[in-house]
Enzyme design. Structure first.
Site, PDB file in Angstrom:
ATOM      1  N   ARG A   1       0.854  -1.185   0.000  1.00  0.00           N
ATOM      2  CA  ARG A   1       0.000   0.000   0.000  1.00  0.00           C
ATOM      3  C   ARG A   1       0.891   1.237   0.000  1.00  0.00           C
ATOM      4  NH1 ARG A   1      -3.597  -2.840  -1.401  1.00  0.00           N
ATOM      5  NH2 ARG A   1      -5.574  -3.262  -0.361  1.00  0.00           N
TER       6      ARG A   1
ATOM      7  N   GLU B   1      -4.036   7.725  -4.934  1.00  0.00           N
ATOM      8  CA  GLU B   1      -4.315   7.015  -6.188  1.00  0.00           C
ATOM      9  C   GLU B   1      -5.623   7.537  -6.768  1.00  0.00           C
ATOM     10  OE1 GLU B   1      -4.152   2.807  -5.465  1.00  0.00           O
ATOM     11  OE2 GLU B   1      -2.098   2.897  -4.764  1.00  0.00           O
TER      12      GLU B   1
ATOM     13  N   HIS C   1      -1.590   0.328  -9.794  1.00  0.00           N
ATOM     14  CA  HIS C   1      -2.194  -0.587  -8.814  1.00  0.00           C
ATOM     15  C   HIS C   1      -2.834  -1.794  -9.517  1.00  0.00           C
ATOM     16  CE1 HIS C   1      -4.095  -0.797  -4.548  1.00  0.00           C
ATOM     17  NE2 HIS C   1      -3.890  -2.000  -5.049  1.00  0.00           N
TER      18      HIS C   1
HETATM   19  P1  NAP Z   1      -0.477 -11.424   4.843  1.00  0.00           P
HETATM   20  O1  NAP Z   1      -0.401 -12.852   4.421  1.00  0.00           O
HETATM   21  O2  NAP Z   1      -1.309 -11.054   6.009  1.00  0.00           O
HETATM   22  O3  NAP Z   1       1.026 -10.917   5.044  1.00  0.00           O
HETATM   23  C1  NAP Z   1       1.366  -9.748   5.701  1.00  0.00           C
HETATM   24  C2  NAP Z   1       2.652 -10.009   6.454  1.00  0.00           C
HETATM   25  O4  NAP Z   1       3.068  -8.782   7.062  1.00  0.00           O
HETATM   26  C3  NAP Z   1       2.487 -11.035   7.595  1.00  0.00           C
HETATM   27  O5  NAP Z   1       3.512 -11.991   7.473  1.00  0.00           O
HETATM   28  C4  NAP Z   1       2.619 -10.203   8.847  1.00  0.00           C
HETATM   29  O6  NAP Z   1       3.298 -10.857   9.908  1.00  0.00           O
HETATM   30  C5  NAP Z   1       3.477  -9.051   8.388  1.00  0.00           C
HETATM   31  N1  NAP Z   1       3.275  -7.856   9.193  1.00  0.00           N
HETATM   32  C6  NAP Z   1       2.111  -7.265   9.518  1.00  0.00           C
HETATM   33  N2  NAP Z   1       2.335  -6.152  10.234  1.00  0.00           N
HETATM   34  C7  NAP Z   1       3.680  -6.057  10.360  1.00  0.00           C
HETATM   35  C8  NAP Z   1       4.531  -5.135  10.991  1.00  0.00           C
HETATM   36  N3  NAP Z   1       4.029  -4.072  11.647  1.00  0.00           N
HETATM   37  N4  NAP Z   1       5.868  -5.345  10.938  1.00  0.00           N
HETATM   38  C9  NAP Z   1       6.369  -6.420  10.288  1.00  0.00           C
HETATM   39  N5  NAP Z   1       5.616  -7.330   9.670  1.00  0.00           N
HETATM   40  C10 NAP Z   1       4.279  -7.155   9.695  1.00  0.00           C
HETATM   41  O7  NAP Z   1      -1.023 -10.523   3.647  1.00  0.00           O
HETATM   42  P2  NAP Z   1      -0.800 -10.738   2.086  1.00  0.00           P
HETATM   43  O8  NAP Z   1      -1.906 -11.554   1.531  1.00  0.00           O
HETATM   44  O9  NAP Z   1       0.608 -11.150   1.848  1.00  0.00           O
HETATM   45  O10 NAP Z   1      -1.023  -9.241   1.590  1.00  0.00           O
HETATM   46  C11 NAP Z   1      -0.159  -8.217   2.048  1.00  0.00           C
HETATM   47  C12 NAP Z   1      -0.676  -6.863   1.606  1.00  0.00           C
HETATM   48  O11 NAP Z   1      -0.465  -6.711   0.211  1.00  0.00           O
HETATM   49  C13 NAP Z   1      -2.187  -6.641   1.768  1.00  0.00           C
HETATM   50  O12 NAP Z   1      -2.518  -6.239   3.086  1.00  0.00           O
HETATM   51  C14 NAP Z   1      -2.479  -5.565   0.762  1.00  0.00           C
HETATM   52  O13 NAP Z   1      -2.393  -4.299   1.363  1.00  0.00           O
HETATM   53  C15 NAP Z   1      -1.356  -5.705  -0.259  1.00  0.00           C
HETATM   54  N6  NAP Z   1      -1.846  -6.124  -1.573  1.00  0.00           N
HETATM   55  C16 NAP Z   1      -1.613  -5.319  -2.649  1.00  0.00           C
HETATM   56  C17 NAP Z   1      -2.059  -5.688  -3.898  1.00  0.00           C
HETATM   57  C18 NAP Z   1      -1.818  -4.831  -5.091  1.00  0.00           C
HETATM   58  O14 NAP Z   1      -2.638  -4.829  -6.012  1.00  0.00           O
HETATM   59  N7  NAP Z   1      -0.711  -4.111  -5.145  1.00  0.00           N
HETATM   60  C19 NAP Z   1      -2.747  -6.900  -4.075  1.00  0.00           C
HETATM   61  C20 NAP Z   1      -2.963  -7.708  -2.948  1.00  0.00           C
HETATM   62  C21 NAP Z   1      -2.499  -7.311  -1.702  1.00  0.00           C
HETATM   63  P3  NAP Z   1       2.709 -12.201  10.611  1.00  0.00           P
HETATM   64  O15 NAP Z   1       2.921 -13.303   9.619  1.00  0.00           O
HETATM   65  O16 NAP Z   1       3.551 -12.343  11.829  1.00  0.00           O
HETATM   66  O17 NAP Z   1       1.264 -11.906  10.888  1.00  0.00           O
END
Ligand code: NAP
Length: 355
Positions: A265, A294, A313
Protein backbone atom coordinates in the site's frame (compact mmCIF):
# COMPACT_ATOMS: atom_id res chain seq x y z
CA UNK A 1 -31.41 -26.33 5.36
CA UNK A 2 -31.48 -25.64 9.09
CA UNK A 3 -32.51 -22.25 10.45
CA UNK A 4 -29.29 -20.32 10.96
CA UNK A 5 -28.08 -19.29 14.37
CA UNK A 6 -26.02 -16.17 14.16
CA UNK A 7 -23.79 -15.19 17.03
CA UNK A 8 -21.79 -12.00 17.09
CA UNK A 9 -19.34 -11.98 19.96
CA UNK A 10 -18.15 -8.73 21.38
CA UNK A 11 -20.70 -6.82 19.36
CA UNK A 12 -23.10 -4.22 20.60
CA UNK A 13 -25.96 -5.93 18.81
CA UNK A 14 -27.63 -8.56 20.92
CA UNK A 15 -26.53 -12.15 20.39
CA UNK A 16 -30.01 -13.37 19.62
CA UNK A 17 -30.26 -11.22 16.52
CA UNK A 18 -30.45 -13.72 13.66
CA UNK A 19 -28.76 -13.27 10.36
CA UNK A 20 -31.19 -12.80 7.52
CA UNK A 21 -32.13 -16.38 6.68
CA UNK A 22 -32.32 -18.03 3.29
CA UNK A 23 -36.08 -18.06 3.59
CA UNK A 24 -36.11 -14.26 3.86
CA UNK A 25 -34.59 -12.52 0.87
CA UNK A 26 -31.85 -10.18 1.97
CA UNK A 27 -30.81 -6.99 0.26
CA UNK A 28 -27.28 -6.96 -1.14
CA UNK A 29 -25.63 -3.83 -2.50
CA UNK A 30 -23.01 -4.57 -5.15
CA UNK A 31 -20.39 -1.91 -5.84
CA UNK A 32 -18.13 -4.15 -7.90
CA UNK A 33 -18.32 -5.61 -11.37
CA UNK A 34 -19.48 -9.22 -11.13
CA UNK A 35 -20.01 -11.52 -14.11
CA UNK A 36 -23.52 -12.38 -15.30
CA UNK A 37 -23.43 -15.85 -13.74
CA UNK A 38 -22.20 -14.41 -10.45
CA UNK A 39 -25.00 -11.82 -10.44
CA UNK A 40 -27.52 -14.56 -11.23
CA UNK A 41 -26.27 -16.58 -8.25
CA UNK A 42 -26.84 -13.61 -5.95
CA UNK A 43 -30.27 -12.80 -7.43
CA UNK A 44 -31.49 -16.36 -7.04
CA UNK A 45 -31.91 -15.91 -3.31
CA UNK A 46 -31.58 -12.20 -2.65
CA UNK A 47 -32.53 -8.75 -3.83
CA UNK A 48 -29.55 -7.07 -5.44
CA UNK A 49 -28.92 -3.37 -5.98
CA UNK A 50 -25.95 -2.49 -8.20
CA UNK A 51 -24.29 0.91 -7.82
CA UNK A 52 -21.52 2.32 -9.99
CA UNK A 53 -18.55 2.81 -7.66
CA UNK A 54 -16.73 5.00 -10.19
CA UNK A 55 -19.28 7.74 -9.33
CA UNK A 56 -17.67 7.94 -5.88
CA UNK A 57 -14.81 9.84 -7.54
CA UNK A 58 -16.70 11.73 -10.26
CA UNK A 59 -19.92 12.70 -8.38
CA UNK A 60 -19.15 12.05 -4.72
CA UNK A 61 -22.15 13.90 -3.25
CA UNK A 62 -24.73 12.15 -5.43
CA UNK A 63 -22.99 8.83 -4.92
CA UNK A 64 -22.92 9.20 -1.14
CA UNK A 65 -26.58 10.20 -0.95
CA UNK A 66 -27.62 7.23 -3.09
CA UNK A 67 -25.41 4.81 -1.20
CA UNK A 68 -26.70 6.00 2.17
CA UNK A 69 -30.28 5.66 0.96
CA UNK A 70 -29.68 2.12 -0.27
CA UNK A 71 -27.79 1.18 2.89
CA UNK A 72 -30.74 2.07 5.09
CA UNK A 73 -32.29 -1.39 4.59
CA UNK A 74 -29.33 -3.40 3.23
CA UNK A 75 -27.98 -6.57 4.83
CA UNK A 76 -24.82 -7.08 2.79
CA UNK A 77 -22.38 -5.08 0.75
CA UNK A 78 -19.89 -6.28 -1.88
CA UNK A 79 -17.27 -3.60 -2.34
CA UNK A 80 -13.59 -2.78 -2.70
CA UNK A 81 -12.89 0.72 -3.95
CA UNK A 82 -15.22 2.75 -1.73
CA UNK A 83 -13.82 3.77 1.63
CA UNK A 84 -16.23 2.75 4.39
CA UNK A 85 -16.75 5.54 6.90
CA UNK A 86 -18.55 5.47 10.23
CA UNK A 87 -21.15 7.80 8.69
CA UNK A 88 -21.91 5.15 6.06
CA UNK A 89 -22.13 2.47 8.74
CA UNK A 90 -24.48 4.67 10.77
CA UNK A 91 -26.74 4.80 7.71
CA UNK A 92 -26.85 0.98 7.62
CA UNK A 93 -28.62 -0.27 10.75
CA UNK A 94 -29.34 -3.72 9.27
CA UNK A 95 -25.95 -4.33 7.68
CA UNK A 96 -24.51 -7.71 8.72
CA UNK A 97 -21.78 -8.43 6.16
CA UNK A 98 -19.26 -6.50 4.12
CA UNK A 99 -17.50 -8.65 1.54
CA UNK A 100 -14.44 -6.79 0.36
CA UNK A 101 -13.06 -7.80 -3.03
CA UNK A 102 -9.49 -7.39 -1.76
CA UNK A 103 -7.11 -8.95 0.72
CA UNK A 104 -6.09 -5.60 2.26
CA UNK A 105 -8.69 -4.07 4.57
CA UNK A 106 -7.22 -0.67 5.35
CA UNK A 107 -10.35 0.89 3.75
CA UNK A 108 -12.52 -0.29 6.64
CA UNK A 109 -12.88 1.04 10.21
CA UNK A 110 -12.39 -2.28 11.96
CA UNK A 111 -13.25 -1.11 15.47
CA UNK A 112 -16.47 0.48 14.26
CA UNK A 113 -17.38 -2.73 12.43
CA UNK A 114 -16.69 -4.80 15.54
CA UNK A 115 -18.74 -2.42 17.68
CA UNK A 116 -21.67 -2.84 15.30
CA UNK A 117 -21.26 -6.60 14.93
CA UNK A 118 -20.67 -6.33 11.19
CA UNK A 119 -18.65 -9.15 9.67
CA UNK A 120 -15.86 -8.11 7.31
CA UNK A 121 -14.71 -10.70 4.75
CA UNK A 122 -11.76 -10.43 2.37
CA UNK A 123 -10.22 -12.43 -0.48
CA UNK A 124 -6.78 -13.79 0.54
CA UNK A 125 -4.97 -16.61 -1.32
CA UNK A 126 -6.75 -16.29 -4.67
CA UNK A 127 -4.66 -13.22 -5.55
CA UNK A 128 -1.35 -14.20 -3.95
CA UNK A 129 0.48 -15.58 -6.99
CA UNK A 130 -0.81 -12.94 -9.40
CA UNK A 131 0.26 -10.13 -7.07
CA UNK A 132 3.65 -11.79 -6.55
CA UNK A 133 4.05 -11.87 -10.35
CA UNK A 134 3.69 -8.08 -10.40
CA UNK A 135 6.10 -7.76 -7.49
CA UNK A 136 8.68 -9.66 -9.50
CA UNK A 137 7.80 -7.77 -12.66
CA UNK A 138 8.69 -4.57 -10.79
CA UNK A 139 11.99 -6.07 -9.62
CA UNK A 140 12.92 -7.11 -13.17
CA UNK A 141 11.67 -3.97 -14.90
CA UNK A 142 13.42 -1.66 -12.44
CA UNK A 143 16.68 -3.58 -12.52
CA UNK A 144 16.83 -3.80 -16.32
CA UNK A 145 15.27 -0.36 -16.91
CA UNK A 146 12.67 -2.00 -19.14
CA UNK A 147 10.15 0.86 -19.24
CA UNK A 148 12.73 3.59 -19.73
CA UNK A 149 14.43 1.69 -22.56
CA UNK A 150 11.18 0.62 -24.17
CA UNK A 151 10.19 4.30 -24.29
CA UNK A 152 13.50 5.01 -26.00
CA UNK A 153 12.59 2.56 -28.77
CA UNK A 154 9.07 3.99 -29.07
CA UNK A 155 10.43 7.53 -29.28
CA UNK A 156 12.78 6.65 -32.15
CA UNK A 157 15.88 7.21 -30.00
CA UNK A 158 17.39 3.75 -30.48
CA UNK A 159 19.92 4.87 -33.05
CA UNK A 160 22.97 2.87 -31.98
CA UNK A 161 23.97 -0.06 -29.78
CA UNK A 162 23.00 0.50 -26.20
CA UNK A 163 26.09 1.49 -24.22
CA UNK A 164 26.77 1.53 -20.54
CA UNK A 165 24.79 4.66 -19.80
CA UNK A 166 21.74 2.41 -20.28
CA UNK A 167 23.04 -0.76 -18.61
CA UNK A 168 20.98 -2.19 -15.80
CA UNK A 169 21.85 -4.33 -12.82
CA UNK A 170 21.56 -8.10 -12.39
CA UNK A 171 18.70 -9.66 -10.48
CA UNK A 172 19.95 -13.26 -10.31
CA UNK A 173 22.26 -14.01 -7.45
CA UNK A 174 21.50 -10.75 -5.63
CA UNK A 175 20.07 -10.21 -2.15
CA UNK A 176 16.32 -9.81 -1.85
CA UNK A 177 15.06 -8.18 1.36
CA UNK A 178 11.39 -8.81 2.06
CA UNK A 179 9.64 -6.44 4.46
CA UNK A 180 6.67 -8.64 5.27
CA UNK A 181 6.81 -12.40 4.79
CA UNK A 182 3.14 -13.29 4.58
CA UNK A 183 1.38 -14.90 1.64
CA UNK A 184 2.51 -12.44 -1.04
CA UNK A 185 5.92 -11.86 0.52
CA UNK A 186 6.61 -15.60 0.57
CA UNK A 187 5.44 -15.98 -3.05
CA UNK A 188 7.85 -13.23 -4.19
CA UNK A 189 10.65 -14.70 -2.07
CA UNK A 190 10.05 -18.10 -3.68
CA UNK A 191 10.37 -16.59 -7.15
CA UNK A 192 13.62 -14.92 -6.10
CA UNK A 193 15.22 -17.87 -4.31
CA UNK A 194 14.09 -20.72 -6.55
CA UNK A 195 13.88 -18.95 -9.89
CA UNK A 196 16.75 -16.47 -9.69
CA UNK A 197 19.11 -17.93 -7.10
CA UNK A 198 18.68 -14.87 -4.86
CA UNK A 199 19.66 -14.76 -1.21
CA UNK A 200 16.50 -13.98 0.73
CA UNK A 201 16.37 -12.11 4.00
CA UNK A 202 13.24 -10.83 5.66
CA UNK A 203 11.85 -8.66 8.39
CA UNK A 204 8.45 -9.73 9.67
CA UNK A 205 6.32 -9.54 12.79
CA UNK A 206 6.79 -13.27 13.46
CA UNK A 207 9.51 -15.73 12.40
CA UNK A 208 8.80 -18.05 9.46
CA UNK A 209 10.87 -21.19 10.14
CA UNK A 210 9.24 -23.23 7.36
CA UNK A 211 10.21 -20.59 4.77
CA UNK A 212 13.69 -20.35 6.25
CA UNK A 213 14.04 -24.10 5.68
CA UNK A 214 12.46 -24.01 2.21
CA UNK A 215 14.28 -20.97 0.83
CA UNK A 216 17.31 -20.58 3.07
CA UNK A 217 15.79 -17.25 4.10
CA UNK A 218 17.23 -15.36 7.10
CA UNK A 219 15.19 -13.22 9.48
CA UNK A 220 17.03 -9.95 10.19
CA UNK A 221 16.33 -6.60 11.83
CA UNK A 222 14.76 -4.03 9.53
CA UNK A 223 17.82 -1.75 9.63
CA UNK A 224 20.13 -4.62 8.69
CA UNK A 225 17.82 -5.64 5.87
CA UNK A 226 17.77 -2.10 4.48
CA UNK A 227 21.54 -1.81 4.63
CA UNK A 228 22.36 -5.14 3.02
CA UNK A 229 19.68 -5.81 0.37
CA UNK A 230 20.01 -5.14 -3.35
CA UNK A 231 16.21 -5.21 -3.65
CA UNK A 232 13.95 -4.17 -0.78
CA UNK A 233 10.38 -5.32 -1.34
CA UNK A 234 7.49 -4.12 0.82
CA UNK A 235 4.56 -6.50 1.36
CA UNK A 236 3.22 -5.58 4.82
CA UNK A 237 -0.42 -4.52 5.19
CA UNK A 238 -1.17 -0.85 5.83
CA UNK A 239 -1.96 -0.22 9.49
CA UNK A 240 -1.22 2.42 12.09
CA UNK A 241 2.02 0.51 12.77
CA UNK A 242 3.18 0.34 9.17
CA UNK A 243 2.15 3.82 7.93
CA UNK A 244 5.43 5.45 6.80
CA UNK A 245 7.37 2.42 7.98
CA UNK A 246 9.87 3.42 5.29
CA UNK A 247 10.76 7.09 5.69
CA UNK A 248 13.81 9.32 5.39
CA UNK A 249 15.76 7.48 8.09
CA UNK A 250 15.10 4.07 6.56
CA UNK A 251 15.85 5.22 3.00
CA UNK A 252 19.18 6.61 4.17
CA UNK A 253 20.11 3.13 5.39
CA UNK A 254 19.74 1.70 1.88
CA UNK A 255 22.63 1.33 -0.52
CA UNK A 256 22.79 3.81 -3.44
CA UNK A 257 22.76 0.70 -5.67
CA UNK A 258 19.57 -0.73 -4.16
CA UNK A 259 16.06 -0.71 -5.61
CA UNK A 260 12.88 -0.29 -3.55
CA UNK A 261 9.70 -2.15 -4.55
CA UNK A 262 6.24 -1.44 -3.13
CA UNK A 263 3.47 -3.90 -3.96
CA UNK A 264 1.59 -3.40 -0.65
CA UNK A 265 0.00 0.00 0.00
CA UNK A 266 1.30 3.48 -0.87
CA UNK A 267 1.31 4.99 2.63
CA UNK A 268 3.68 2.31 3.96
CA UNK A 269 6.37 4.46 2.29
CA UNK A 270 6.72 8.18 2.99
CA UNK A 271 6.42 9.28 -0.63
CA UNK A 272 7.92 12.75 -0.13
CA UNK A 273 10.99 11.17 1.47
CA UNK A 274 11.21 8.64 -1.37
CA UNK A 275 11.03 11.36 -4.04
CA UNK A 276 13.76 13.31 -2.27
CA UNK A 277 15.92 10.19 -1.93
CA UNK A 278 15.51 9.28 -5.62
CA UNK A 279 16.24 12.84 -6.74
CA UNK A 280 19.47 12.83 -4.70
CA UNK A 281 20.51 9.44 -6.08
CA UNK A 282 20.17 7.94 -2.59
CA UNK A 283 18.95 4.68 -4.16
CA UNK A 284 19.16 3.33 -7.70
CA UNK A 285 15.47 3.25 -8.41
CA UNK A 286 12.00 2.17 -7.38
CA UNK A 287 9.25 -0.07 -8.68
CA UNK A 288 5.87 1.01 -7.39
CA UNK A 289 2.40 -0.45 -7.89
CA UNK A 290 0.80 1.63 -5.12
CA UNK A 291 0.90 5.28 -4.07
CA UNK A 292 -0.16 7.54 -1.24
CA UNK A 293 -2.73 9.20 -3.51
CA UNK A 294 -4.31 7.01 -6.19
CA UNK A 295 -4.63 7.58 -9.06
CA UNK A 296 -1.11 9.05 -9.09
CA UNK A 297 -1.01 12.47 -10.73
CA UNK A 298 1.00 12.45 -13.96
CA UNK A 299 2.76 15.56 -12.61
CA UNK A 300 4.15 13.61 -9.65
CA UNK A 301 7.94 13.21 -9.87
CA UNK A 302 7.29 9.48 -9.42
CA UNK A 303 5.47 9.47 -12.76
CA UNK A 304 8.29 11.41 -14.42
CA UNK A 305 11.57 9.99 -13.10
CA UNK A 306 13.20 7.48 -15.49
CA UNK A 307 14.50 5.38 -12.59
CA UNK A 308 10.94 4.74 -11.35
CA UNK A 309 8.67 2.06 -12.78
CA UNK A 310 5.16 3.16 -11.81
CA UNK A 311 2.17 0.88 -12.33
CA UNK A 312 -1.50 1.81 -11.73
CA UNK A 313 -2.19 -0.59 -8.81
CA UNK A 314 -2.47 -3.73 -10.94
CA UNK A 315 -1.25 -6.35 -8.45
CA UNK A 316 -4.33 -8.56 -8.81
CA UNK A 317 -5.59 -7.16 -12.12
CA UNK A 318 -5.93 -10.18 -14.38
CA UNK A 319 -9.22 -11.55 -15.71
CA UNK A 320 -8.70 -14.88 -13.93
CA UNK A 321 -7.77 -13.44 -10.56
CA UNK A 322 -10.36 -10.68 -10.47
CA UNK A 323 -13.02 -13.26 -11.28
CA UNK A 324 -11.72 -15.52 -8.51
CA UNK A 325 -11.76 -12.59 -6.08
CA UNK A 326 -15.32 -11.69 -7.04
CA UNK A 327 -16.32 -15.33 -6.60
CA UNK A 328 -14.73 -15.43 -3.14
CA UNK A 329 -16.61 -12.26 -2.16
CA UNK A 330 -19.84 -13.72 -3.50
CA UNK A 331 -19.32 -17.02 -1.64
CA UNK A 332 -18.48 -15.15 1.56
CA UNK A 333 -21.65 -13.08 1.23
CA UNK A 334 -23.97 -16.01 0.57
CA UNK A 335 -22.45 -18.11 3.35
CA UNK A 336 -22.67 -15.25 5.84
CA UNK A 337 -26.29 -14.52 4.95
CA UNK A 338 -27.05 -18.21 5.51
CA UNK A 339 -25.49 -18.04 8.97
CA UNK A 340 -22.52 -20.14 7.86
CA UNK A 341 -18.87 -19.27 8.49
CA UNK A 342 -17.45 -17.47 5.46
CA UNK A 343 -14.37 -18.74 3.63
CA UNK A 344 -12.23 -15.80 4.77
CA UNK A 345 -13.09 -13.26 7.44
CA UNK A 346 -11.09 -10.39 8.87
CA UNK A 347 -12.86 -9.83 12.17
CA UNK A 348 -13.17 -13.29 13.53
CA UNK A 349 -15.21 -13.73 16.65
CA UNK A 350 -18.44 -14.62 14.93
CA UNK A 351 -20.48 -17.69 14.18
CA UNK A 352 -19.69 -19.38 17.47
CA UNK A 353 -23.21 -20.42 18.36
CA UNK A 354 -24.30 -22.54 15.45
CA UNK A 355 -26.95 -25.19 15.93
P1 NAP B 1 -0.48 -11.42 4.84
O1 NAP B 1 -0.40 -12.85 4.42
O2 NAP B 1 -1.31 -11.05 6.01
O3 NAP B 1 1.03 -10.92 5.04
C1 NAP B 1 1.37 -9.75 5.70
C2 NAP B 1 2.65 -10.01 6.45
O4 NAP B 1 3.07 -8.78 7.06
C3 NAP B 1 2.49 -11.04 7.59
O5 NAP B 1 3.51 -11.99 7.47
C4 NAP B 1 2.62 -10.20 8.85
O6 NAP B 1 3.30 -10.86 9.91
C5 NAP B 1 3.48 -9.05 8.39
N1 NAP B 1 3.28 -7.86 9.19
C6 NAP B 1 2.11 -7.27 9.52
N2 NAP B 1 2.34 -6.15 10.23
C7 NAP B 1 3.68 -6.06 10.36
C8 NAP B 1 4.53 -5.14 10.99
N3 NAP B 1 4.03 -4.07 11.65
N4 NAP B 1 5.87 -5.35 10.94
C9 NAP B 1 6.37 -6.42 10.29
N5 NAP B 1 5.62 -7.33 9.67
C10 NAP B 1 4.28 -7.16 9.70
O7 NAP B 1 -1.02 -10.52 3.65
P2 NAP B 1 -0.80 -10.74 2.09
O8 NAP B 1 -1.91 -11.55 1.53
O9 NAP B 1 0.61 -11.15 1.85
O10 NAP B 1 -1.02 -9.24 1.59
C11 NAP B 1 -0.16 -8.22 2.05
C12 NAP B 1 -0.68 -6.86 1.61
O11 NAP B 1 -0.46 -6.71 0.21
C13 NAP B 1 -2.19 -6.64 1.77
O12 NAP B 1 -2.52 -6.24 3.09
C14 NAP B 1 -2.48 -5.56 0.76
O13 NAP B 1 -2.39 -4.30 1.36
C15 NAP B 1 -1.36 -5.70 -0.26
N6 NAP B 1 -1.85 -6.12 -1.57
C16 NAP B 1 -1.61 -5.32 -2.65
C17 NAP B 1 -2.06 -5.69 -3.90
C18 NAP B 1 -1.82 -4.83 -5.09
O14 NAP B 1 -2.64 -4.83 -6.01
N7 NAP B 1 -0.71 -4.11 -5.15
C19 NAP B 1 -2.75 -6.90 -4.08
C20 NAP B 1 -2.96 -7.71 -2.95
C21 NAP B 1 -2.50 -7.31 -1.70
P3 NAP B 1 2.71 -12.20 10.61
O15 NAP B 1 2.92 -13.30 9.62
O16 NAP B 1 3.55 -12.34 11.83
O17 NAP B 1 1.26 -11.91 10.89
Amino acid sequence: MHAPLYAINGASRSDDVSAPSVSARSKIIVLEVLSDDQMAALREHHDVVVLDASLAKTSPDTFNTTLMHELSNAHALIVSKVKMTEALLDAAPQLRVIASVSVGYDNYPLEALNARGILLCNTPDVLTETTADVGFLLIMASARRAVELSNLVRDGKWTQSIDEQYFGTDVHGKTLGMIGMGRIGAAIARRGALGFGMRVQYSNASPKPALEAELGARRVELDDLLASSDFVCVTVPLSSETRHLIGKRELEKMSPHAILINIARGPVIDEAALIDCLQRGGIRGAGLDVFEQEPLSSSSPLAQMPQVVALPHIGSATHDTRRAMAQRALDNTLLALEGEPPLSAVNEPHWTRKG
